[in-house]
Every structure is written in C-alpha cells, then in structure tokens.
Design a protein around this motif. Structure first.
Motif, short mmCIF file in Angstrom:
data_model
loop_
_atom_site.label_atom_id
_atom_site.label_comp_id
_atom_site.label_asym_id
_atom_site.label_seq_id
_atom_site.Cartn_x
_atom_site.Cartn_y
_atom_site.Cartn_z
N GLY A 133 41.27 34.44 32.69
CA GLY A 133 42.39 35.22 33.19
C GLY A 133 43.27 35.73 32.06
N TRP A 134 44.31 36.44 32.44
CA TRP A 134 45.24 37.06 31.50
C TRP A 134 45.92 36.01 30.62
CZ3 TRP A 134 45.17 41.27 29.18
CH2 TRP A 134 46.29 41.95 28.73
N ALA A 135 46.30 34.89 31.21
CA ALA A 135 46.93 33.83 30.41
C ALA A 135 45.93 33.22 29.42
CB ALA A 135 47.50 32.74 31.33
N GLN A 136 44.66 33.14 29.80
CA GLN A 136 43.66 32.51 28.94
C GLN A 136 43.36 33.35 27.70
OE1 GLN A 136 43.55 32.23 32.42
NE2 GLN A 136 44.37 30.25 31.83
N VAL A 137 43.53 34.67 27.79
CA VAL A 137 43.26 35.51 26.62
C VAL A 137 44.53 35.83 25.85
CG1 VAL A 137 41.15 36.47 27.62
CG2 VAL A 137 43.32 37.69 27.93
N ASN A 138 45.64 35.24 26.26
CA ASN A 138 46.92 35.47 25.57
C ASN A 138 47.54 34.18 25.04
OD1 ASN A 138 47.68 38.39 25.67
ND2 ASN A 138 47.14 38.07 27.80
N GLY A 139 46.73 33.13 24.91
CA GLY A 139 47.24 31.91 24.32
C GLY A 139 46.79 30.63 24.99
N ASN A 140 46.58 30.64 26.29
CA ASN A 140 46.07 29.52 27.08
C ASN A 140 46.73 28.19 26.75
OD1 ASN A 140 44.53 28.32 29.08
ND2 ASN A 140 42.75 28.06 27.79
N THR A 141 46.06 27.30 26.04
CA THR A 141 46.61 25.97 25.79
C THR A 141 47.80 25.98 24.84
OG1 THR A 141 45.07 25.53 23.98
CG2 THR A 141 44.37 24.86 26.20
N LEU A 142 48.07 27.11 24.21
CA LEU A 142 49.23 27.25 23.33
C LEU A 142 50.48 27.67 24.10
CD1 LEU A 142 47.40 29.15 20.44
CD2 LEU A 142 47.75 26.69 20.67
N GLY A 157 50.13 41.66 39.74
CA GLY A 157 50.77 42.95 39.98
C GLY A 157 50.06 44.12 39.34
N HIS A 158 49.17 43.88 38.41
CA HIS A 158 48.51 44.96 37.67
C HIS A 158 46.98 44.89 37.74
CE1 HIS A 158 52.52 44.65 35.88
NE2 HIS A 158 52.40 45.94 35.66
N ALA A 159 46.43 44.02 38.58
CA ALA A 159 44.99 43.80 38.64
C ALA A 159 44.23 45.09 38.93
CB ALA A 159 44.65 42.75 39.69
N GLY A 160 43.09 45.20 38.31
CA GLY A 160 42.21 46.34 38.52
C GLY A 160 40.97 46.18 37.66
N LEU A 161 40.01 47.04 37.87
CA LEU A 161 38.74 46.94 37.16
C LEU A 161 38.92 47.03 35.65
CD1 LEU A 161 35.65 46.75 37.21
CD2 LEU A 161 35.58 49.23 37.48
N TRP A 162 39.74 47.98 35.17
CA TRP A 162 39.91 48.16 33.73
C TRP A 162 40.52 46.90 33.10
CZ3 TRP A 162 37.74 50.86 30.22
CH2 TRP A 162 38.30 50.94 28.95
N LEU A 163 41.55 46.34 33.74
CA LEU A 163 42.17 45.13 33.23
C LEU A 163 41.18 43.96 33.24
CD1 LEU A 163 44.61 43.62 32.12
CD2 LEU A 163 45.41 43.30 34.48
N ASP A 164 40.40 43.83 34.31
CA ASP A 164 39.40 42.76 34.37
C ASP A 164 38.36 42.90 33.25
OD1 ASP A 164 40.72 41.76 36.56
OD2 ASP A 164 39.10 42.13 37.99
N LEU A 165 37.91 44.11 33.00
CA LEU A 165 36.94 44.33 31.91
C LEU A 165 37.57 44.00 30.55
CD1 LEU A 165 35.20 47.60 33.14
CD2 LEU A 165 34.26 45.28 33.15
N THR A 166 38.85 44.35 30.39
CA THR A 166 39.57 44.02 29.15
C THR A 166 39.64 42.50 28.97
OG1 THR A 166 40.87 46.05 29.28
CG2 THR A 166 41.77 44.25 27.93
N ILE A 167 39.95 41.79 30.05
CA ILE A 167 40.04 40.33 29.99
C ILE A 167 38.69 39.71 29.66
CG2 ILE A 167 40.45 38.25 31.39
CD1 ILE A 167 42.71 39.90 32.80
N LEU A 168 37.62 40.21 30.27
CA LEU A 168 36.28 39.68 29.98
C LEU A 168 35.91 39.90 28.51
CD1 LEU A 168 34.39 40.74 33.23
CD2 LEU A 168 34.97 38.41 32.51
N GLN A 169 36.23 41.09 27.98
CA GLN A 169 35.94 41.38 26.57
C GLN A 169 36.77 40.48 25.66
OE1 GLN A 169 38.26 43.88 24.69
NE2 GLN A 169 37.04 43.90 22.85
N ARG A 170 38.04 40.29 25.99
CA ARG A 170 38.90 39.44 25.17
C ARG A 170 38.50 37.96 25.29
NH1 ARG A 170 45.03 41.59 25.71
NH2 ARG A 170 45.38 39.69 24.49
N THR A 171 37.93 37.59 26.43
CA THR A 171 37.44 36.21 26.59
C THR A 171 36.33 35.93 25.59
OG1 THR A 171 38.05 36.14 28.93
CG2 THR A 171 36.34 34.59 28.20
N LEU A 172 35.43 36.88 25.40
CA LEU A 172 34.37 36.72 24.41
C LEU A 172 34.95 36.53 23.01
CD1 LEU A 172 31.77 39.35 25.69
CD2 LEU A 172 31.65 36.85 25.89
#
Length: 191
Positions: A133-142, A157-172
């Motif tokens: 999720g968004w929190a996991q790619v922006n610091g998570n345990t920090l 409030g901002h969910a959508g396909l583009w944001l989800d794809l961004t999160i998946l890419q940042r997760t990698l």
C-alpha cells in the motif's frame, strides 16, 4: 468484475510463485521449524475478520514471566531477509484469491487496532486491505501508526489504476533497496 479479476490474478500469482514459496517454506522450516506460516486474524473490508497468511519470521521466545520478547530479539536472520525483501508476504496471494485482500490497499490491521482508531479505522476499512500500500512504499516500519493511517486515508481518497500501478512499481524498488521515509510522505502530511 474487479474483485473476480483480482481473485483470478491472486490465484495465478500463487501458482506462478509456488516454486519460490516451496523453497522459502523449506528455508523457514530449517531455521524456525513448524509452523511455517504465520496466521493471524485481521480486519478486512467493512471490518470483516479473516485469517492473514505470511511466512513465519520470528521465534516464540518468552521471558521468565511468559511474555513474548520484543520482535527484534525474536526475528531470525532468515526472517529479517524475508521481511526486508517482502517475500514473507507471498502466502498472501491465497488471501487475494479468496477475495479477502487486494494487491494494493491499506495493510490489514488487528481488530483491536481498527477499534482504537475509531472513525479513522472505519474509514480505512471501506476498502479491501492490500498486500502492499501507499504507507508501505513511503516508509512502512519507519512510520508511526498515525503517519500510516494518514497515508492510508489519502490513498482511499485518491485510489485508482495509475496510483495502484505506481505503488506496485515502488514496492519492487522497496524490495530491492529497502525502506526509507519519502518526500511524498512529508508533502502529504504537511497538507
């Protein structure tokens, strides 16, 4: 339709990743013994409880009074590797296949944590929880719980396909490079 597609993708990802999961399961078995999987009741969409599946990363060590030792004293070297690379989450494909989770969304929390969050917990539970999720790619345990919740609510409030794809890419990228507090976090929390 989106839920059915997500479930199908979750099942496919589980099958495709099964050779890696078998190897990781053997690694967990050799370093921690049984059980291989960590199971815990978490809150899903609309507060519905479900059992979350992950690879086990910690021993069950306790002090003289029978209380669990702090996480950092119980995590094994294998567990630290699985957590850092997020490979401990692979059994969660089963949760996606069962329709309990999505690929992207706020991470599922314990029922008592959702209750303690009050209105924020209820708003957070309006969507299906995710493996990342968004929190996991922006610091998570920090991050503090308040920071994570703020990011989760922003995501809702901002969910959508583009944001989800961004999160998946940042997760990698997090899987490869590790966690860090991001500029995105500072910008969103200052609004």
């Amino acid at each position: 339709m989106a839920l059915a597609f997500s479930r199908l993708l979750g099942a496919g990802a589980g099958v495709i990743s099964s050779p890696v999961q078998v190897l990781l399961g053997l690694l967990v078995l050799s370093s921690l013994g049984r059980p291989i999987l960590f199971r815990q009741v978490r809150c899903g969409r609309l507060g519905q409880p479900f059992v979350l599946y992950k690879f086990r990363t910690m021993r069950d060590d306790r002090d003289e009074a029978g209380r669990l030792l702090p996480d950092e004293e119980r995590v094994t070297a294998v567990g630290a590797f699985l957590r850092r690379t997020r490979l401990d989450e692979l059994p969660g494909f089963l949760n996606i296949a069962k329709g309990e989770m999505a690929f992207v969304g706020p991470r599922p929390l314990l029922p008592e944590t959702i209750e303690e969050l009050g209105d924020k917990g209820r708003r957070r539970s309006l969507v299906r929880p995710g493996m990342t999720g968004w929190a996991q790619v922006n610091g998570n345990t920090l991050l503090s719980l308040d920071e994570k919740v703020a990011l989760d609510l922003w995501y809702i409030g901002h969910a959508g396909l583009w944001l989800d794809l961004t999160i998946l890419q940042r997760t990698l990228l997090v899987m490869i490079g590790g966690e860090r507090r991001t500029k995105t976090l500072r910008e969103e929390l200052s609004r």
